[in-house]
Design a protein around this motif. Structure first.
Motif, PDB file in Angstrom:
ATOM      1  N   ILE A  50       0.822  -1.206   0.000  1.00  0.00           N
ATOM      2  CA  ILE A  50       0.000   0.000   0.000  1.00  0.00           C
ATOM      3  C   ILE A  50       0.858   1.259   0.000  1.00  0.00           C
ATOM      4  O   ILE A  50       0.527   2.251  -0.667  1.00  0.00           O
ATOM      5  N   PHE A  51       1.984   1.248   0.714  1.00  0.00           N
ATOM      6  CA  PHE A  51       2.866   2.412   0.645  1.00  0.00           C
ATOM      7  C   PHE A  51       3.467   2.571  -0.749  1.00  0.00           C
ATOM      8  O   PHE A  51       3.632   3.694  -1.234  1.00  0.00           O
ATOM      9  N   ILE A  52       3.818   1.473  -1.391  1.00  0.00           N
ATOM     10  CA  ILE A  52       4.325   1.578  -2.762  1.00  0.00           C
ATOM     11  C   ILE A  52       3.238   2.098  -3.690  1.00  0.00           C
ATOM     12  O   ILE A  52       3.498   2.900  -4.595  1.00  0.00           O
ATOM     13  N   LYS A  53       1.995   1.702  -3.452  1.00  0.00           N
ATOM     14  CA  LYS A  53       0.888   2.175  -4.275  1.00  0.00           C
ATOM     15  C   LYS A  53       0.613   3.660  -4.056  1.00  0.00           C
ATOM     16  O   LYS A  53       0.471   4.427  -5.027  1.00  0.00           O
ATOM     17  N   HIS A  54       0.540   4.095  -2.790  1.00  0.00           N
ATOM     18  CA  HIS A  54       0.125   5.461  -2.473  1.00  0.00           C
ATOM     19  C   HIS A  54       1.303   6.402  -2.196  1.00  0.00           C
ATOM     20  O   HIS A  54       1.116   7.628  -2.216  1.00  0.00           O
ATOM     21  N   GLY A  55       2.480   5.856  -1.909  1.00  0.00           N
ATOM     22  CA  GLY A  55       3.633   6.684  -1.622  1.00  0.00           C
ATOM     23  C   GLY A  55       3.805   6.964  -0.141  1.00  0.00           C
ATOM     24  O   GLY A  55       2.958   6.650   0.698  1.00  0.00           O
ATOM     25  N   LEU A  56       4.936   7.555   0.189  1.00  0.00           N
ATOM     26  CA  LEU A  56       5.213   8.017   1.545  1.00  0.00           C
ATOM     27  C   LEU A  56       4.083   8.939   2.000  1.00  0.00           C
ATOM     28  O   LEU A  56       3.584   9.752   1.228  1.00  0.00           O
ATOM     29  N   GLN A  57       3.674   8.802   3.267  1.00  0.00           N
ATOM     30  CA  GLN A  57       2.524   9.564   3.743  1.00  0.00           C
ATOM     31  C   GLN A  57       2.931  10.673   4.716  1.00  0.00           C
ATOM     32  O   GLN A  57       3.588  10.426   5.724  1.00  0.00           O
ATOM     33  N   ILE A  58       2.517  11.910   4.380  1.00  0.00           N
ATOM     34  CA  ILE A  58       2.664  13.052   5.283  1.00  0.00           C
ATOM     35  C   ILE A  58       1.301  13.723   5.327  1.00  0.00           C
ATOM     36  O   ILE A  58       0.970  14.580   4.508  1.00  0.00           O
ATOM     37  N   GLN A  59       0.480  13.286   6.260  1.00  0.00           N
ATOM     38  CA  GLN A  59      -0.908  13.694   6.332  1.00  0.00           C
ATOM     39  C   GLN A  59      -1.082  14.877   7.292  1.00  0.00           C
ATOM     40  O   GLN A  59      -0.116  15.344   7.902  1.00  0.00           O
ATOM     41  N   CYS A  60      -2.315  15.366   7.413  1.00  0.00           N
ATOM     42  CA  CYS A  60      -2.590  16.508   8.287  1.00  0.00           C
ATOM     43  C   CYS A  60      -4.028  16.446   8.773  1.00  0.00           C
ATOM     44  O   CYS A  60      -4.952  16.278   7.972  1.00  0.00           O
ATOM     45  N   TRP A  61      -4.217  16.571  10.086  1.00  0.00           N
ATOM     46  CA  TRP A  61      -5.570  16.566  10.663  1.00  0.00           C
ATOM     47  C   TRP A  61      -6.349  17.789  10.186  1.00  0.00           C
ATOM     48  O   TRP A  61      -5.921  18.927  10.404  1.00  0.00           O
TER      49      TRP A  61
END
Length: 502
Positions: A50-61
């Motif tokens: 899933i990380f390879i599919k969507h990429g590194l995650q840097i999200q925000c509330w």
């Protein structure tokens, strides 16, 4: 009809013997007569895929348009201006209050990734899934409209540990995997809320896809102007180790991990500096984390619905939408730099982490659970950092942190074909110096001197991934001897990057 590709046979012992058959497309859970879910299969190394599919995650509330809880006060809410969000560079919003989706956001940013916190009901976990939720799922029609871009679902938040909560989470994960096979599932704690042994039990029983925590290190009562990296590394190492031990406890079913970013004015008075902010990003990546989440986009002045902004916000001056602050610029730059490393990092897995002591005046000391750098078994033979002031190297330097990585093999749902050579070495170096006395990270730059033994590599070349461009660039040695090749490079306070030897 889509053909299922069966990939693994695994024997798993949980009191009696079960057969687990991993399927690359979806979990193969079934319901028994009373509506509960029978454990039959689990997808191995799901987080890699899933990380390879969507990429590194840097999200925000991010709050939702209709943020309220029936019959009780909710968290502060506000109206998000699309022009402001476009400045952030985050990979996607994390909706944390009912209805746990913001349809107006997708009108402005169609196809954007997103996440959910406090699933499934906008609160801490208090019950398990109902029979109807087990059979039909729990996402609303609005949420399912954007399901293909839903990356992570955090069930609850900061629950006190109990076996009851553990099995609630287990049932929620089973339900989610059955209906939403491409979203990563997790719970979030803070260090000390759960003991390490409880965290291990949770991973083994509930089978999360990643483990995450929040710890807001920097505040007014800090006595040390360079505090941060040592404390942060100890927490990162704890979560890293449990994640690597994985579902079965012996590193054969490892999962992912990450942490929250201090995105607010701590204690209502303290605004972290650029170097302290950068530590959150680059220390996490150096230790092998693949998930970050900025807490939070904008903070209101109280509870109970839409409220006026306050100075607790970092991204906006006095919390006023349309008035981005220096922190918006810093966050955007950090997001850009880390995402420029992301294509590599999501295809790599952490293999080791080491501490490199600075000089006595500026060293925080060795973290309790991180080993000191040892050149044995590594192509790195020597490494040190010295402050770089007015174009000159000083006599003193601060701590460095080294992270080593391996390519994720195909059988672990990796993508080894991405890399030019399979026998390359990968490592990150991060400048562990952060200060509350220097507002900008440039003032804490270190010139890092690195000596490599490249005798085992045909072309004897060192590359780094330029965080400004995302391009892999060859570094020229400043000296070559029989002992090795020496390189120099500059890292701002709290900053790191990825190196490749091939």
């Amino acid at each position: 009809m889509t053909q299922k590709v069966w990939k693994y046979l695994v024997l798993f012992l949980t009191g009696s013997l079960f057969l687990f058959v991993g399927c690359s497309e979806k979990e193969n859970n079934k319901k028994d007569d009373n509506g509960s879910i029978e454990e039959i299969s689990a997808e191995r190394f799901r987080s890699n895929r899933i990380f390879i599919k969507h990429g590194l995650q840097i999200q925000c509330w991010l709050a939702t348009d209709n943020f309220k809880l029936a019959g009780e006060a909710g968290q502060p809410a506000y109206v998000m201006q699309p022009s402001d969000w476009a400045l952030t560079g985050f990979t996607g919003p994390t909706f944390y209050g009912p209805p746990l989706v913001n349809t107006s956001f997708f009108k402005h940013f169609p196809g954007n990734q997103w996440a959910i916190a406090k699933a499934p009901h906008g609160d801490q976990i208090k019950v398990g899934p109902t029979d109807h939720e087990k059979q039909s799922g729990f996402l609303s029609d609005d949420q399912k409209t954007y399901l293909d871009k839903l990356v992570t679902i955090c069930f609850g938040d900061e629950e006190v540990y109990s076996d009851t909560n553990l099995y609630f989470l287990k049932d929620w994960y089973l339900t989610a995997r059955k209906h939403y096979p491409d979203a990563l599932l997790h719970n979030n704690q803070y260090p000390g809320l759960w003991s390490t042994s409880n965290l291990r039990k949770y991973v083994k029983v509930a089978l999360p896809d990643l483990i995450t925590y929040d710890r807001y290190y920097f505040h007014t009562s800090d006595n040390d102007d360079y505090i941060g990296a040592r404390d942060m590394s100890q927490h990162l190492k704890t979560y890293r180790d449990v994640a690597l031990e994985g579902w079965d406890g012996n590193k054969k079913e490892y999962i992912a991990f990450g942490q929250y970013i201090q995105g607010f004015v701590n204690q209502g008075t303290y605004k972290l500096t650029e170097s302290q902010l950068r530590l959150y990003y680059f220390m996490t990546l150096t230790f092998g984390g693949k998930w970050l989440n900025w807490f939070r986009y904008l903070q209101g002045d109280g509870y109970g619905g839409a409220t006026a902004p306050t100075p607790w916000s970092l991204l906006f001056e006095n919390g006023i939408p349309g008035r981005p602050s220096i922190y918006m610029t810093w966050a955007n730059q950090c997001n850009k730099e880390c995402l420029n490393l992301g294509d590599y990092l999501v295809r790599l897995k952490t293999s080791d982490v080491r501490y490199v002591a600075g000089t006595s005046r500026y060293s925080e000391g060795q973290p309790d659970n991180v080993d000191v750098f040892n050149p044995a078994g590594s192509c790195i033979k020597q490494i040190c950092g010295r402050f770089f002031i007015d174009g000159l190297e000083a006599d003193d330097g601060a701590d460095l942190y080294l992270g080593y990585f391996d390519i994720i093999p195909k059988e672990e749902q990796g993508d080894p074909s991405f890399f030019r050579k399979q026998n390359a070495d990968f490592f990150m170096v991060t400048n562990g110096m952060a200060s509350k006395l220097e507002q900008e990270a440039t003032a804490l730059s270190q010139m890092v001197t690195l000596t490599l033994d490249l005798s085992d590599f045909d072309n004897q070349k060192l590359y780094w991934v330029n965080t400004e461009t995302g391009e892999k660039e060859e570094l020229e040695a400043v000296n070559r001897t029989e002992e090795g090749s020496t390189y120099k490079f500059l890292l701002k306070g709290g900053t790191g990057t990825l190196f490749i030897v091939e």
